[in-house]
Write an enzyme that holds these catalytic residues in place. Structure first.
Site, PDB file in Angstrom:
ATOM      1  N   HIS A  81       0.841  -1.213   0.000  1.00 40.66           N
ATOM      2  CA  HIS A  81       0.000   0.000   0.000  1.00 40.66           C
ATOM      3  C   HIS A  81       0.867   1.251   0.000  1.00 40.66           C
ATOM      4  O   HIS A  81       2.036   1.195   0.370  1.00 40.66           O
ATOM      5  CB  HIS A  81      -0.831   0.099   1.290  1.00 40.66           C
ATOM      6  N   TYR A  82       0.271   2.387  -0.359  1.00 44.54           N
ATOM      7  CA  TYR A  82       0.839   3.662   0.072  1.00 44.54           C
ATOM      8  C   TYR A  82      -0.127   4.271   1.070  1.00 44.54           C
ATOM      9  O   TYR A  82      -1.326   4.006   1.038  1.00 44.54           O
ATOM     10  CB  TYR A  82       1.179   4.615  -1.075  1.00 44.54           C
ATOM     11  N   THR A  83       0.420   5.078   1.990  1.00 43.64           N
ATOM     12  CA  THR A  83      -0.403   5.558   3.104  1.00 43.64           C
ATOM     13  C   THR A  83      -1.348   6.689   2.711  1.00 43.64           C
ATOM     14  O   THR A  83      -2.419   6.825   3.287  1.00 43.64           O
ATOM     15  CB  THR A  83       0.493   6.078   4.246  1.00 43.64           C
ATOM     16  N   GLU A 146       2.624  -0.856   4.483  1.00 43.98           N
ATOM     17  CA  GLU A 146       2.271   0.515   4.107  1.00 43.98           C
ATOM     18  C   GLU A 146       3.542   1.324   3.852  1.00 43.98           C
ATOM     19  O   GLU A 146       4.432   1.363   4.703  1.00 43.98           O
ATOM     20  CB  GLU A 146       1.477   1.197   5.227  1.00 43.98           C
ATOM     21  N   HIS A 184      -2.631  -3.299  -3.178  1.00 46.56           N
ATOM     22  CA  HIS A 184      -4.000  -3.109  -2.695  1.00 46.56           C
ATOM     23  C   HIS A 184      -4.953  -2.882  -3.877  1.00 46.56           C
ATOM     24  O   HIS A 184      -6.064  -3.382  -3.900  1.00 46.56           O
ATOM     25  CB  HIS A 184      -4.030  -1.913  -1.732  1.00 46.56           C
ATOM     26  N   ASP A 194      -3.811   2.165  -4.721  1.00 45.95           N
ATOM     27  CA  ASP A 194      -2.429   2.031  -4.240  1.00 45.95           C
ATOM     28  C   ASP A 194      -1.840   0.639  -4.448  1.00 45.95           C
ATOM     29  O   ASP A 194      -2.596  -0.317  -4.512  1.00 45.95           O
ATOM     30  CB  ASP A 194      -2.325   2.451  -2.760  1.00 45.95           C
TER      31      ASP A 194
HETATM   32 ZN   LIG Z   1      -4.108   0.496   0.707  1.00 41.13          ZN
END
Ligand SMILES: [Zn+2]
Length: 276
Positions: A81-83, A146, A184, A194
């Site tokens: 993911h990215y936050t 993340e 994700h 993401d």
């Molecule tokens: Zn995510």
């Protein structure tokens, strides 16, 4: 003069302690861990047979017996993911609050520092409503990572290096297949983008985490090639086909993510799906 020295010392201590401030678990988190751990132990110690009834409503005879041969189930996927938050501190705060009901096993900052937030064997809440192949509960079978990034800027070299080292550890420790390193956006097309179009999937695939197209595509997609079946075979939920196409393009093409497959995108899809 002495007073000035004392003042300078105090100032230095304040600055040093501010710089070295660690994002340690709060007392609230520690207390929460104690009660949550107790409740998990209670689940493991439950020694009653599952009660079932037949079609006529009659109880099927059942008895708890127990076995000595067991351990915890292992993660078999890694979801990246990215936050999309302002800072690592903000992400860690969000994951430390009960109300948002979100978490991940790891958070990696732009400078490459890895924050381990949950034991790998526990079920974090990072995937949400998602599907990959026939797996409909991704949280139960995956590790969530993340990356502190807003989605519109490249991932830093330090962060990518730390991620690759972490992925190698996870792959080795849990024997995770190469195909099972995904994003994700792959498992929640139409809902999550993401880690996005700037994520270095090619570099990861070269290291054995996820797949990427061949350096030179020598075979083009045949005229009767069915893109929907190919996307499904890779793992995409094609119930919303345009969303699945965009998700595929963000991961495997990374030029643009319109929900239309160009002849070039089709060739990439044909090349990639045969790796699965
Ligand atoms: Zn995510």
């Amino acid at each position: 003069m002495k007073k000035i020295n004392l003042l300078l010392t105090i100032l230095a201590v304040i600055i040093f302690s501010a710089c070295s401030k660690k994002l340690k678990p709060s007392q609230v988190t520690k207390d929460f861990y104690t009660t949550r751990t107790d409740s998990l132990v209670a689940v493991i110690e439950q020694q009653t047979a599952t009660s079932l009834t037949d079609s006529a409503g009659v109880a099927i005879p059942a008895e708890w017996v127990g076995t000595v041969n067991f351990n915890l189930r292992k993660p078999n996927y890694v979801i990246i993911h990215y936050t999309a938050q302002d800072s690592v501190a903000q992400t860690i705060r969000t994951f430390s609050l009960v109300k948002p009901q979100v978490s991940a096993h790891y958070v990696i900052s732009g400078n490459g520092k890895i924050y381990h937030m949950l034991n790998d064997y526990m079920r974090a809440w990072h995937a949400g409503v998602s599907k990959w192949g026939n797996v409909t509960d991704m949280n139960s079978s995956s590790i969530g990572i993340e990356l502190d990034n807003k989605g519109n800027v490249p991932f830093t070299e330090a962060q990518t290096k730390s991620l690759i080292t972490l992925l190698a550890y996870l792959k080795r420790t849990y024997n995770i297949p190469q195909a099972n390193f995904i994003g994700h956006g792959d498992i929640a097309p139409g809902r999550k983008p993401d880690p996005g179009i700037l994520f270095p999937w090619k570099r990861l695939a070269e290291k054995g985490f996820g797949f990427w197209q061949d350096p030179v595509i020598t075979e083009v997609a045949p005229a009767d090639f069915n893109a929907e079946i190919a996307l499904k075979l890779i793992g995409y939920d094609v119930s919303n086909l345009p969303a699945a196409i965009s998700a595929f393009k963000r991961h495997f093409v990374q030029i643009e993510d319109s929900p239309v497959l160009t002849p070039c995108d089709l060739d990439v899809l044909f090349n990639v799906y045969r790796k699965y």
